[in-house]
Scaffold this motif. Structure first.
Motif, PDB file in Angstrom:
ATOM      1  N   ALA A  95       0.693  -1.338  -0.093  1.00 52.27           N
ATOM      2  CA  ALA A  95       0.107   0.074  -0.115  1.00 52.27           C
ATOM      3  C   ALA A  95       0.884   1.351   0.208  1.00 52.27           C
ATOM      4  N   VAL A  96       1.945   1.076   0.797  1.00 48.93           N
ATOM      5  CA  VAL A  96       2.919   2.364   0.865  1.00 48.93           C
ATOM      6  C   VAL A  96       3.513   2.526  -0.700  1.00 48.93           C
ATOM      7  N   HIS A  97       3.988   1.554  -1.105  1.00 50.71           N
ATOM      8  CA  HIS A  97       4.669   1.549  -2.431  1.00 50.71           C
ATOM      9  C   HIS A  97       3.875   2.418  -3.643  1.00 50.71           C
ATOM     10  N   ASN A  98       2.610   1.798  -3.406  1.00 52.32           N
ATOM     11  CA  ASN A  98       1.325   2.244  -4.428  1.00 52.32           C
ATOM     12  C   ASN A  98       0.992   3.785  -4.205  1.00 52.32           C
ATOM     13  N   GLY A  99       0.669   4.142  -2.898  1.00 48.33           N
ATOM     14  CA  GLY A  99       0.448   5.565  -2.767  1.00 48.33           C
ATOM     15  C   GLY A  99       1.805   6.363  -3.143  1.00 48.33           C
ATOM     16  N   VAL A 100       2.837   6.073  -2.712  1.00 52.25           N
ATOM     17  CA  VAL A 100       3.942   7.023  -2.813  1.00 52.25           C
ATOM     18  C   VAL A 100       4.147   7.202  -4.284  1.00 52.25           C
ATOM     19  N   SER A 101       4.185   6.169  -5.161  1.00 52.42           N
ATOM     20  CA  SER A 101       4.405   6.198  -6.664  1.00 52.42           C
ATOM     21  C   SER A 101       3.481   7.114  -7.343  1.00 52.42           C
ATOM     22  N   ARG A 102       2.357   7.116  -6.836  1.00 52.87           N
ATOM     23  CA  ARG A 102       1.412   7.955  -7.326  1.00 52.87           C
ATOM     24  C   ARG A 102       1.954   9.412  -7.133  1.00 52.87           C
ATOM     25  N   ALA A 103       2.209   9.647  -6.208  1.00 50.76           N
ATOM     26  CA  ALA A 103       2.762  10.904  -5.580  1.00 50.76           C
ATOM     27  C   ALA A 103       3.904  11.313  -6.138  1.00 50.76           C
ATOM     28  N   VAL A 104       4.847  10.427  -6.293  1.00 52.48           N
ATOM     29  CA  VAL A 104       6.282  10.655  -6.831  1.00 52.48           C
ATOM     30  C   VAL A 104       5.923  11.000  -8.389  1.00 52.48           C
ATOM     31  N   ASN A 105       5.016  10.211  -8.868  1.00 48.43           N
ATOM     32  CA  ASN A 105       4.847  10.378 -10.521  1.00 48.43           C
ATOM     33  C   ASN A 105       4.413  11.572 -10.807  1.00 48.43           C
ATOM     34  N   ARG A 106       3.558  12.308 -10.057  1.00 46.01           N
ATOM     35  CA  ARG A 106       2.567  13.491 -10.216  1.00 46.01           C
ATOM     36  C   ARG A 106       3.721  14.715 -10.211  1.00 46.01           C
ATOM     37  N   ALA A 107       4.784  14.487  -8.998  1.00 47.04           N
ATOM     38  CA  ALA A 107       5.654  15.635  -8.828  1.00 47.04           C
ATOM     39  C   ALA A 107       6.718  15.472 -10.114  1.00 47.04           C
ATOM     40  N   ARG A 108       7.234  14.290 -10.555  1.00 48.43           N
ATOM     41  CA  ARG A 108       8.001  14.266 -11.687  1.00 48.43           C
ATOM     42  C   ARG A 108       7.459  14.742 -12.936  1.00 48.43           C
ATOM     43  N   GLU A 109       6.186  14.847 -12.915  1.00 46.68           N
ATOM     44  CA  GLU A 109       5.414  15.104 -14.266  1.00 46.68           C
ATOM     45  C   GLU A 109       4.953  16.999 -13.893  1.00 46.68           C
ATOM     46  N   LYS A 110       5.821  17.388 -12.920  1.00 49.47           N
ATOM     47  CA  LYS A 110       5.581  18.723 -12.647  1.00 49.47           C
ATOM     48  C   LYS A 110       4.181  19.252 -12.183  1.00 49.47           C
ATOM     49  N   GLY A 111       3.566  18.259 -11.509  1.00 46.74           N
ATOM     50  CA  GLY A 111       2.388  18.459 -11.061  1.00 46.74           C
ATOM     51  C   GLY A 111       2.043  18.884  -9.476  1.00 46.74           C
ATOM     52  N   GLY A 112       3.303  19.079  -8.743  1.00 46.15           N
ATOM     53  CA  GLY A 112       3.501  19.640  -7.706  1.00 46.15           C
ATOM     54  C   GLY A 112       3.397  18.788  -6.387  1.00 46.15           C
ATOM     55  N   PRO A 113       3.196  19.004  -5.196  1.00 42.28           N
ATOM     56  CA  PRO A 113       3.265  18.479  -3.925  1.00 42.28           C
ATOM     57  C   PRO A 113       1.988  17.621  -3.817  1.00 42.28           C
ATOM     58  N   THR A 114       2.239  16.570  -2.824  1.00 46.31           N
ATOM     59  CA  THR A 114       1.327  15.880  -2.551  1.00 46.31           C
ATOM     60  C   THR A 114       1.364  15.540  -1.001  1.00 46.31           C
ATOM     61  N   LEU A 115       0.286  15.474  -0.047  1.00 51.67           N
ATOM     62  CA  LEU A 115       0.498  15.118   1.478  1.00 51.67           C
ATOM     63  C   LEU A 115      -0.058  13.752   1.364  1.00 51.67           C
ATOM     64  N   LEU A 116       0.619  12.953   2.012  1.00 47.99           N
ATOM     65  CA  LEU A 116       0.225  11.416   2.195  1.00 47.99           C
ATOM     66  C   LEU A 116       0.264  11.272   3.802  1.00 47.99           C
ATOM     67  N   GLU A 117      -0.779  10.932   4.382  1.00 46.77           N
ATOM     68  CA  GLU A 117      -0.910  10.553   5.729  1.00 46.77           C
ATOM     69  C   GLU A 117      -0.904   9.044   5.741  1.00 46.77           C
ATOM     70  N   ILE A 118       0.384   8.497   6.264  1.00 50.64           N
ATOM     71  CA  ILE A 118       0.619   7.127   6.086  1.00 50.64           C
ATOM     72  C   ILE A 118       0.378   6.600   7.693  1.00 50.64           C
ATOM     73  N   LYS A 119      -0.562   5.785   7.828  1.00 51.98           N
ATOM     74  CA  LYS A 119      -0.997   5.301   9.261  1.00 51.98           C
ATOM     75  C   LYS A 119      -0.282   4.201   9.612  1.00 51.98           C
TER      76      LYS A 119
END
Length: 310
Positions: free
Chosen positions: A215-239
Motif C-alpha cells: 500500500a505504501v509503494h502504491n500511494g507513494v508511487s502515485r505522488a512521486v509520479n505526479r511530482a516528476r510530471e511537474k504536478g507539484g506536491p502531495t500530502l500522504l498521511e501514512i497510518k
C-alpha cells in the motif's frame, strides 16, 4: 485501477531491508540499556513497511529528509549499519563523525539529509531540497517525512502554501503513529484526519495503510509520479504504529497493552513473510539464511562501533 503485481525480487528486497531495520533497532535498544549508547534515542520498530514501500517507489537520487526517528530511513537509503551504529556510539567513524548521535544521521552520497531534532523544521528544509532539484532542472522528488505531532507546527502551513504556489517536486509524508510523544491527536487537534490539512491549499492528498509495504509503494508511487510530471506536491498521511515508546525512556502509560498487541497482529514483517511463503517466492530455509546474514551484519556493526575511536 488494477492492483500492482509485485515480483519475487521486490518481496525479498523488502523482507531483508525490513528485517535489518528491526534487528538494528532491537540491538540499539539493548545497547542503550547497557549504557553503550547515550542521549535521546527513538526507535522505528513497527514502522518498517513505510521505509520499504518508499524505497521501491523512488530512485536513489531522490532526497529523503526526516525528523529524529531516523535510523530506519537512513538504513533503507543505503547508509551502512557500521556507520549508523558508530554514530550511536559517538565514534569518529559514524555517519556524522560521532557528533550528531541518534537524532542526526546524515548521508550525502545516499541522498539522506537528516535526522532533525526540532519538531517540524525538516518540513521547510524538505521543500528547500525540492526547490533545489527544480532549480537544477532535474526530475528528482524530495520525500519529506514528519510525525503527526509536527502537523500542528506553523512551518507546515507556510511550507504547504509556498510548495503549492511554486509546484515544488515534494511529497510530504506524515508518519502517523497515533501519538505525538505520549499525546493522541484527538487531544490536540480538531482535525484528526491529517491528510485533510492539504485541502486548504488545494494540494492532492491521500491516506495510506502504513503496515503494508504494498500500500505504501502504491500511494507513494502515485505522488512521486505526479511530482516528476511537474504536478507539484502531495500530502500522504501514512497510518503506522510504533511498538516501542516515543523514546527509550518513555514508560508508555498513555496506551494499553491490548492496543499494542492489536497492532502487533498487523506486523508488517510478518505480513511480508506470509506473502513470500504463500506465493512460493522462497522457502523458510532461504528466509532463515537472510535472517542469519542480517544478524551477522548487525553484530559486525556493534564490533565496528566498539573498536572505532571516539
Amino acid at each position: 485501477m488494477a492492483a500492482t503485481k509485485f515480483t519475487k525480487e521486490t518481496y525479498l528486497y523488502w523482507y531483508e531491508m525490513m528485517l535489518l531495520l528491526r534487528r538494528f533497532e532491537e540491538k540499539t535498544g539493548q545497547l542503550y540499556g547497557m549504557q553503550k549508547i547515550r542521549g535521546f534515542c527513538h526507535l522505528y520498530i513497527g514502522q518498517e513497511a513505510l521505509a520499504a514501500g518508499c524505497m521501491t517507489a523512488t530512485r536513489q537520487e531522490d532526497p529523503f529528509i526526516t525528523a529524529y526517528r531516523d535510523h530506519g530511513l537512513a538504513l533503507a537509503k543505503g547508509m551502512s549499519a557500521n556507520t549508523c551504529m558508530a554514530e550511536l556510539f559517538g565514534k569518529a567513524t559514524g555517519c556524522s563523525k560521532g557528533k550528531g548521535g541518534s537524532m542526526h544521521f546524515f548521508g550525502v552520497k545516499e541522498y539522506f539529509f537528516g535526522g532533525h531534532g526540532i519538531v517540524g523544521a525538516q518540513i521547510g528544509t524538505g521543500a528547500g531540497l525540492a526547490f533545489a532539484e527544480q532549480y537544477k532542472g532535474t526530475d528528482n522528488v524530495c520525500l519529506t517525512f514528519f510525525g503527526d505531532g509536527a502537523s500542528r507546527q506553523g512551518i507546515l502551513h507556510e511550507t504547504f502554501n509556498i510548495a503549492m504556489l511554486w509546484k515544488l517536486p515534494v511529497v510530504f509524508i506524515c508518519e502517523n503513529n497515533n501519538y505525538a510523544m505520549g499525546t493522541s491527536i484527538q487531544r490536540t487537534s480538531n482535525v484528526v484526519d491529517i491528510y485533510k490539512l492539504a485541502d486548504a491549499y488545494e494540494m492532492p492528498a491521500d491516506i495510506i495503510d502504513g503496515m503494508s509495504a504494498e500500500a505504501v509503494h502504491n500511494g507513494v508511487s502515485r505522488a512521486v509520479n505526479r511530482a516528476r510530471e511537474k504536478g507539484g506536491p502531495t500530502l500522504l498521511e501514512i497510518k503506522t504504529y510504533r511498538y516501542k515508546g516515543h523514546s527509550i525512556s518513555d514508560p508508555q502509560k498513555y496506551r494499553s497493552k491490548d492496543e499494542v498487541d492489536e497492532y502487533r497482529g498487523k506486523d508488517p514483517i510478518h505480513q511480508i513473510v506470509q506473502t513470500i511463503l504463500t506465493e512460493g517466492h522462497a522457502s523458510q530455509e532461504f528466509l532463515d539464511s537472510i535472517n542469519k546474514r542480517v544478524d551477522e551484519m548487525v553484530t559486525a556493526s556493534v564490533q565496528f562501533a566498539e573498536e572505532s575511536p571516539y
